[in-house]
Design a protein around this motif. Structure first.
Motif, short mmCIF file in Angstrom:
data_model
loop_
_atom_site.label_atom_id
_atom_site.label_comp_id
_atom_site.label_asym_id
_atom_site.label_seq_id
_atom_site.Cartn_x
_atom_site.Cartn_y
_atom_site.Cartn_z
N HIS A 113 0.82 -1.21 0.00
CA HIS A 113 0.00 0.00 0.00
C HIS A 113 0.87 1.28 0.00
N HIS A 117 1.17 4.56 -2.56
CA HIS A 117 1.11 6.01 -2.29
C HIS A 117 2.22 6.75 -3.04
N ASP A 343 -6.64 7.23 -0.14
CA ASP A 343 -6.56 5.86 -0.65
C ASP A 343 -7.38 5.67 -1.92
ZN ZN Z 1 -3.17 5.01 2.62
#
Ligand code: ZN
Ligand code: KG4
Length: 375
Positions: A113, A117, A343
């Protein structure tokens, strides 16, 4: 030939799917936010999050394919977030990703994850025809993370989007993430959840309201690139306790929020100059700390580029301050747009692309990893 990757993201409280071509062209990006569900608890409730992911994942993926005008069979690979994040939430995306990959006979690419980003910044730059130069210092700053990496390209593959990167962790928060500090201070002030967007706007409205309190720079022993925000939150809490004149306003705002009146225009009239001054001082302290430590790292490591990503990267004062400091230091700073800061699955599909090119695939044994490291 174009490679089209379906990205799936379910690590926290956003169910997201996206299709990205050749790691940089966003063909679709769908994000189903759960904020309305978690708001009344003042934060993300893991059990509710996984249940909601279960409900949303299939329609969200379907919508991402529709927007990209594609059929599942047209997808070249499935990229899915393996971690870090909430295990129950991650498992929903991973299980669906695995099932799709198996039934379609397509590769499954596990994605970190946080690496996603960082790719979000490159997706954004690509829209403007820019390729940020590596090595870079990268600040990932969200509700769950505040961490500083040095990012290098390992090369390989065809061009920037295909090359794998290596990371070295330079610093991280020792307690709360910066977004968490925003959320906690917002709660103390009766301004609801999440705190970042509303405090950002209130701070901008404070203008020359007198500072009811001053927060000095956070001093810490040891690594100069570590962060700490829990002391600042505690200082705000003490200041409020010592000044009971804030109480009536806080209660009025809590009542407004309970009636569903949580918009900026509804809350601003309920904030006196003292509150606005306090919010501005809090934000000044957070922004100063993030910018100082990050730019210091960029100077020390002598890298040309600073990358800033994660939910808090949406903060306008943070962006403006980084721009000024970077320009003064002769370095470039890049952020994702608002939609790519928080996100999303486009960043997951983008991060999956170099791994796809290097055939880094997972099989059906892929499991969620709550604290998956990238360095
Ligand atoms: Zn995040
Ligand atoms: O990246 P994100 O969507 O989720 C994770 O935590 O991974 O970030 C959400 C966090 C929340 O804590 C929210 O308050 C903060 O980002 N945030 C902001 C702003 N917009 C969102 N913080 C400061 N200023 C903003 N404009």
């Amino acid at each position: 030939m174009t490679v089209r990757i379906l990205g799936i993201e379910s690590s926290c409280d956003e169910t997201a799917a996206a299709v990205v071509a050749d790691g940089r062209e966003i063909l679709s990006s769908v994000v189903a936010s759960q904020i309305d569900i978690h708001r009344k608890y003042g934060g993300v409730v893991p059990e509710l999050a996984s249940r909601e992911h279960l409900r949303r994942i299939v329609p969200v993926v379907r919508e991402a394919l529709e927007q990209a005008q594609m059929d599942l069979r047209d997808v070249d690979a499935i990229g899915v977030t393996q971690g870090p994040g909430l295990v129950g939430s991650l498992l929903v995306g991973i299980t669906y990703g695995k099932t799709l990959a198996e039934t379609l006979g397509k590769p499954l690419v596990p994605v970190n994850h946080l690496e996603g980003h960082i790719h979000a910044v490159f997706l954004e730059a690509h829209k403007a025809g820019i390729e940020p130069a590596l090595p870079a210092v990268c600040l990932i700053v969200s509700g769950g993370h505040t961490v500083l990496y040095e990012v290098q390209s390992k090369g390989g593959g065809n061009g920037e989007a295909e090359s794998l990167w290596s990371y070295r962790k330079i610093g991280q928060t020792r307690d709360d993430a910066a977004g968490e500090a925003y959320d906690k201070v917002s709660k103390l002030l009766g301004l609801g959840y999440p705190g970042g967007p509303i405090l950002d706007r209130l701070a901008a409205s404070a203008r020359d309201a007198a500072a009811p309190v001053k927060f000095g720079p956070t001093k810490m022993k040891g690594n100069a690139y570590d962060f700490s925000f829990s002391g600042l939150k505690t200082a705000v809490s003490y200041h409020l306790r010592e000044n009971p004149d804030y109480l009536a306003e806080i209660q009025a705002r809590e009542a407004a929020i309970a009636r569903g009146e949580r918009k900026f225009d509804q809350l601003l009239p309920l904030c006196g100059p003292k509150t606005l001054g306090l919010v501005r001082e809090f934000q000044n302290a957070v922004v100063r700390d993030l910018v100082e430590r990050t730019t210091k790292a960029a100077e020390e490591l002598d890298v040309p580029t600073i990358l800033v990503s994660g939910g808090v990267a949406a903060n306008r004062q943070l962006r403006a301050t980084f721009e000024q400091r970077a320009a003064a230091l002769g370095r470039k700073v890049y952020f994702p747009s608002l939609a790519l800061s928080t996100d999303n699955a486009a960043m997951i599909a983008a991060a999956a692309y170099p791994r796809f090119a290097h055939r880094i695939f997972a099989d059906v044994s892929l499991n969620a990893c709550a604290s998956l490291p990238i360095a």
